[in-house]
Motif scaffolding. Structure first.
Motif, PDB file in Angstrom:
ATOM      1  N   LEU A   1       0.845  -1.202   0.000  1.00 40.10           N
ATOM      2  CA  LEU A   1       0.000   0.000   0.000  1.00 40.10           C
ATOM      3  C   LEU A   1       0.877   1.247   0.000  1.00 40.10           C
ATOM      4  CD1 LEU A   1      -3.077   0.574   0.097  1.00 40.10           C
ATOM      5  CD2 LEU A   1      -2.797   1.008   2.542  1.00 40.10           C
TER       6      LEU A   1
ATOM      7  N   TYR B   1      -8.021   3.688  -3.354  1.00 36.79           N
ATOM      8  CA  TYR B   1      -9.029   3.993  -2.333  1.00 36.79           C
ATOM      9  C   TYR B   1      -9.026   5.507  -2.100  1.00 36.79           C
ATOM     10  CZ  TYR B   1      -8.348  -0.993  -1.442  1.00 36.79           C
ATOM     11  OH  TYR B   1      -8.225  -2.353  -1.566  1.00 36.79           O
TER      12      TYR B   1
ATOM     13  N   ARG C   1      -5.345   2.087   6.856  1.00 35.86           N
ATOM     14  CA  ARG C   1      -4.336   1.494   5.979  1.00 35.86           C
ATOM     15  C   ARG C   1      -4.024   0.054   6.401  1.00 35.86           C
ATOM     16  NH1 ARG C   1       0.551   5.558   4.665  1.00 35.86           N
ATOM     17  NH2 ARG C   1       1.086   3.695   3.472  1.00 35.86           N
TER      18      ARG C   1
ATOM     19  N   VAL D   1      -6.818  -2.247   5.214  1.00 35.71           N
ATOM     20  CA  VAL D   1      -6.762  -2.432   3.757  1.00 35.71           C
ATOM     21  C   VAL D   1      -5.651  -3.418   3.392  1.00 35.71           C
ATOM     22  CG1 VAL D   1      -6.267  -1.286   1.558  1.00 35.71           C
ATOM     23  CG2 VAL D   1      -7.805  -0.211   3.221  1.00 35.71           C
TER      24      VAL D   1
ATOM     25  N   SER E   1      -6.127  -7.323   1.713  1.00 38.47           N
ATOM     26  CA  SER E   1      -5.850  -7.073   0.296  1.00 38.47           C
ATOM     27  C   SER E   1      -6.105  -8.290  -0.590  1.00 38.47           C
ATOM     28  CB  SER E   1      -4.406  -6.588   0.121  1.00 38.47           C
ATOM     29  OG  SER E   1      -3.499  -7.587   0.575  1.00 38.47           O
TER      30      SER E   1
ATOM     31  N   GLN F   1     -13.841  -7.167   1.244  1.00 41.04           N
ATOM     32  CA  GLN F   1     -13.030  -6.134   1.907  1.00 41.04           C
ATOM     33  C   GLN F   1     -13.912  -5.029   2.490  1.00 41.04           C
ATOM     34  OE1 GLN F   1     -10.241  -3.788  -0.512  1.00 41.04           O
ATOM     35  NE2 GLN F   1      -8.641  -4.372   0.920  1.00 41.04           N
ATOM     36  N   LYS F   2     -14.975  -4.665   1.774  1.00 39.98           N
ATOM     37  CA  LYS F   2     -15.925  -3.660   2.277  1.00 39.98           C
ATOM     38  C   LYS F   2     -16.533  -4.119   3.605  1.00 39.98           C
ATOM     39  CE  LYS F   2     -20.353  -1.444   1.179  1.00 39.98           C
ATOM     40  NZ  LYS F   2     -21.416  -1.264   0.154  1.00 39.98           N
TER      41      LYS F   2
ATOM     42  N   ILE G   1     -13.988  -3.717   6.399  1.00 42.57           N
ATOM     43  CA  ILE G   1     -13.789  -2.306   6.781  1.00 42.57           C
ATOM     44  C   ILE G   1     -14.948  -1.818   7.650  1.00 42.57           C
ATOM     45  CG2 ILE G   1     -13.677   0.067   5.903  1.00 42.57           C
ATOM     46  CD1 ILE G   1     -12.213  -1.065   3.435  1.00 42.57           C
TER      47      ILE G   1
ATOM     48  N   GLY H   1     -13.559   2.471  -3.279  1.00 46.15           N
ATOM     49  CA  GLY H   1     -12.429   1.644  -3.694  1.00 46.15           C
ATOM     50  C   GLY H   1     -12.678   1.107  -5.096  1.00 46.15           C
TER      51      GLY H   1
END
Length: 743
Positions: A635, A669, A697, A700, A704, A711-712, A715, A739
């Motif tokens: 990232l 993102y 971060r 994420v 990854s 992933q949503k 988060i 994203g």
């Protein structure tokens, strides 16, 4: 300056020498050095303003950002002393931008601290605490314990204003625990002074003189440390507080009390010390609080004429320049003048001045404050009226029941008496004289009962009329209540409809799916209408995405978002492959400035990405908002420019355009600050802290390998878990994150 004043001021001889050298200096560099020394060591606020402005102009000419930022801070300090909070905030915002450019985190923290004090003066407690938190985070990170202590003192004052005295004392004690080991006598005197403020506030709230004597002890201890440091400004503040405290102690006694005159003498003693220090400082405006205390003392002694002369002198001086001294006049001097009108029973003047003061406060704190206060007052009045009507109804109902009982007993009595009379008539039928007498008595009693019946009938009719009036009043109140509810429903419906209009102006999820394929969208408005918005378009071979955070939220932020979307739609008609992401931001900024009123600082933070799939190329430009890029499972952060889309000190400067080659499967993102400013934390923590960009971060990076939809979910789960241990904390801003998986 807002907690950044120098601990030592220069002597008259030194300042005179520096002024003479500055007048003879030939080069701009020499003048800048001398002007900087003068405003650093001068104790007169007007002189500080003069030389800080001269230094700022020369520093700007020489492109010396450090000296320019330093001068801006001292200029802001002058305006923040109750003269012009708007100008003060502009100075500190511009200084903050320069310090961020120079990566000077210490000065950054000082600017946040000063802005927090200004917002506190404007009664904006929520924003004030946000800036104090930012400053404290920086100073803690830099291990700057002295400045951390200053922040704790400010937070102590805030909680004192909230009347949460235990926490206010805790913060002041925390500051004292830092300054005592360092033998920072100035800091120690300020810390103990803060504890004295809390005790004084407790006395004012409860009337308990124990707190007044406790405050006196604390102020004396603070005075001893201030004298050790020989810091005139804090000596003036403490002696003024001691003058007022001894006067309040005298006020709690009778004039015949053996220690009454001793309190008055102590009051005079500290008044003289305060005036001597003020004369050395050359700042006559500080005499105002000393004069106010003196007038209160004279009124206590019954010397109203002398008190009026002092108040009239200050009234005349401040009214000449209310634009600069309005806060001092209405918040400090007005209460003393109102006390004089109370003492002299001049209620007409009292009401006129009090109304003038209320108008100033309404204007100062904004119409929202007035509307909220009016709504609250109307609600309380409405509830009190309902309670009074219910109480009257119950009382009248009870009275009616008692009177009905009297009527029933009267009828029973009539029946019993009638039966007795009839019995006597039959039994004594032969005795005509007795019968005639009984008949006469019966007639009298019958007439009395008829009169009683008539009276009871009148009472019943009166109660019926009152019941009808109560019913009419309740119907009227119900009608008004229904009208208010109807108006509220109409307003909520209007806002909900505005939300539909805003959503219709932004791309639908189907449009985003067609444009980007796999993507994340987290969009949570703080209110029904959002100040955050997102925008996307396909133009030729280019795919463009924008995420923006407008000033404010709710209706004001929503209006700005519609303006931003409209301008982006207009700009998109002329975009070609030769345009960059920075070009789009620059055009957006120009049109926002043209569309808003001059002097209005509203605008937006925004980030723009252009994706060219044929070249596998990404362009990015950011205004106060960065972009995170996931490339090769690593990232990276694409840095933003520290200037907004709107009016700003460097509004003519171009935005930086980042250009990066990407591989299929890389991700980007874009997000607003509402995502990282969620309050919460671990359960073991005593207070909530910000979620921050570092944690975002980390999540994420850890997720990854998951699909974007998975992933949503991760988060959102992390955000909810961060808040669950502090359910009382409310979100402070709209939340938006997009994203995109690059093809």
């Amino acid at each position: 300056m807002c907690q950044t004043s120098k601990l030592n001021t220069g002597t008259d001889e030194m300042l005179l020498k520096l002024t003479d050298e500055a007048a003879k200096a030939e080069t701009d560099t020499a003048k800048l050095r001398l002007y900087t020394e003068i405003y650093h060591y001068h104790y007169n606020m007007d002189s500080i303003l003069k030389y800080s402005k001269l230094a700022e102009n020369i520093a700007c000419k020489l492109n010396n950002k450090e000296q320019q930022a330093e001068a801006l801070m001292f200029t802001g300090a002058y305006y923040s002393s109750g003269i012009d909070n708007q100008k003060a905030s502009e100075c500190f915002y511009n200084a903050l931008y320069l310090w961020k450019t120079l990566e000077n985190t210490t000065k950054e923290g000082i600017c946040y601290n000063c802005l927090a004090v200004i917002l506190d003066n404007l009664n904006n407690k929520i924003s004030s605490n946000e800036y104090y938190t930012k400053a404290l985070r920086i100073f803690s990170s830099n291990k700057d314990s002295v400045r951390c202590a200053r922040i704790y003192r400010c937070l102590s004052n805030n909680y004192k204003e909230y009347r949460i005295y235990e926490i206010a004392e805790e913060y002041a004690e925390k500051a004292l625990s830092i300054d005592l080991p360092n033998k920072d006598y100035v800091g120690i005197s300020f810390d103990i002074l803060a504890l004295g403020y809390v005790s004084t506030a407790r006395f004012a709230n409860t009337g308990d003189t124990t707190y007044l004597y406790k405050a006196k002890t604390q102020y004396l201890k603070a005075y001893k440390n201030a004298c050790t440091a020989n810091f005139l400004e804090v000596i003036v503040e403490i002696t003024t507080q001691l003058q007022g405290t001894y006067m309040e102690i005298a006020n709690a006694m009778t004039s015949k009390h053996p220690k009454f005159q001793q309190m008055i003498d102590s009051c005079n003693y500290y008044e003289n010390i305060a005036r001597e220090c003020i004369e050395k400082m050359g700042d006559d405006i500080k005499n105002l609080q000393v004069d106010i205390n003196e007038s209160q003392k004279l009124m206590l002694l019954g010397k109203y004429k002398e008190a009026k002369e002092i108040l009239d002198k200050n009234d005349k001086n401040l009214r000449k320049n209310l634009a600069n001294y309005g806060i001092l006049y209405y918040e400090d001097l007005c209460p003393a003048i109102l006390s004089y009108y109370k003492y002299t029973q001049n209620y007409k003047k009292y009401l006129e001045l009090n109304e003038e003061r209320e108008k100033f406060n309404h204007k100062r704190y904004g119409m929202d404050y007035v509307v909220d206060a009016t709504k609250e007052y109307s609600r309380i009045q409405f509830e009190n009226r309902i309670a009074k009507i219910d109480a009257d109804r119950n009382a009248r109902k009870e009275s009616l029941e008692n009177e009905n009982k009297i009527l029933l007993y009267g009828r029973i009595f009539l029946a019993v008496v009638g039966s007795i009379v009839i019995f006597l008539c039959v039994y004594n039928k032969r005795n005509l004289k007795i019968t005639a007498q009984l008949n006469n008595d019966l007639e009298i009693q019958t007439n009395n009962i008829l009169m009683l019946n008539e009276k009871l009938q009148n009472i019943q009719e009166h109660i019926l009329e009152q019941s009808q009036e109560i019913k009419r009043q309740r119907d009227e109140i119900k009608e008004k209540k229904d009208s208010i509810l109807s108006n509220n429903r109409a307003k909520i419906h209007s806002i909900q409809y505005a939300s539909k209009i805003q959503c219709a102006a932004m791309p639908t999820e189907e449009m985003l799916q067609d444009l980007f394929g796999d993507y994340i969208l987290i969009f949570k408005p703080l209110e029904i209408v959002s100040g955050d918005f997102y925008w996307a378009r396909k133009i030729g071979n280019l795919k463009i995405a924008c995420v923006a955070d407008c000033t404010g939220h709710g209706i004001p932020g929503g209006l700005l978002s519609i303006l931003g979307i409209s301008i982006l739609n207009q700009i998109s008609q002329s975009i070609t492959e030769q345009n960059t992401a920075a070009d789009i931001l620059s055009q957006l900024r120009k049109k926002i400035i043209d569309a808003t009123v001059k002097g209005n600082m509203d605008g937006m933070d925004a980030s723009v990405c252009i994706i060219n799939e044929s070249k596998r190329e990404l362009q990015f430009a950011g205004a106060m908002r960065p972009c995170l890029m996931l490339q090769n499972n690593s990232l990276i952060k694409l840095k933003e420019d520290r200037m907004p889309v709107g009016r700003h000190f460097f509004q003519t400067h171009p935005f930086t355009n980042h250009k990066i080659n990407y591989n299929s499967g890389d991700r980007i993102y874009m997000f607003t600050d509402g995502i990282v400013d969620i309050l919460g934390g671990e359960k073991k923590g005593k207070r909530a802290v910000l979620f921050n960009e570092t944690r975002l971060r980390k999540i994420v990076e850890e997720t990854s390998q998951l699909s974007l939809s998975q992933q949503k979910t991760e988060i959102l789960t992390a955000m909810n878990n961060w808040q669950k241990n502090f359910p009382e904390e409310q979100n402070l801003d709209d939340q938006l994150l997009i994203g995109i998986s690059l093809k």
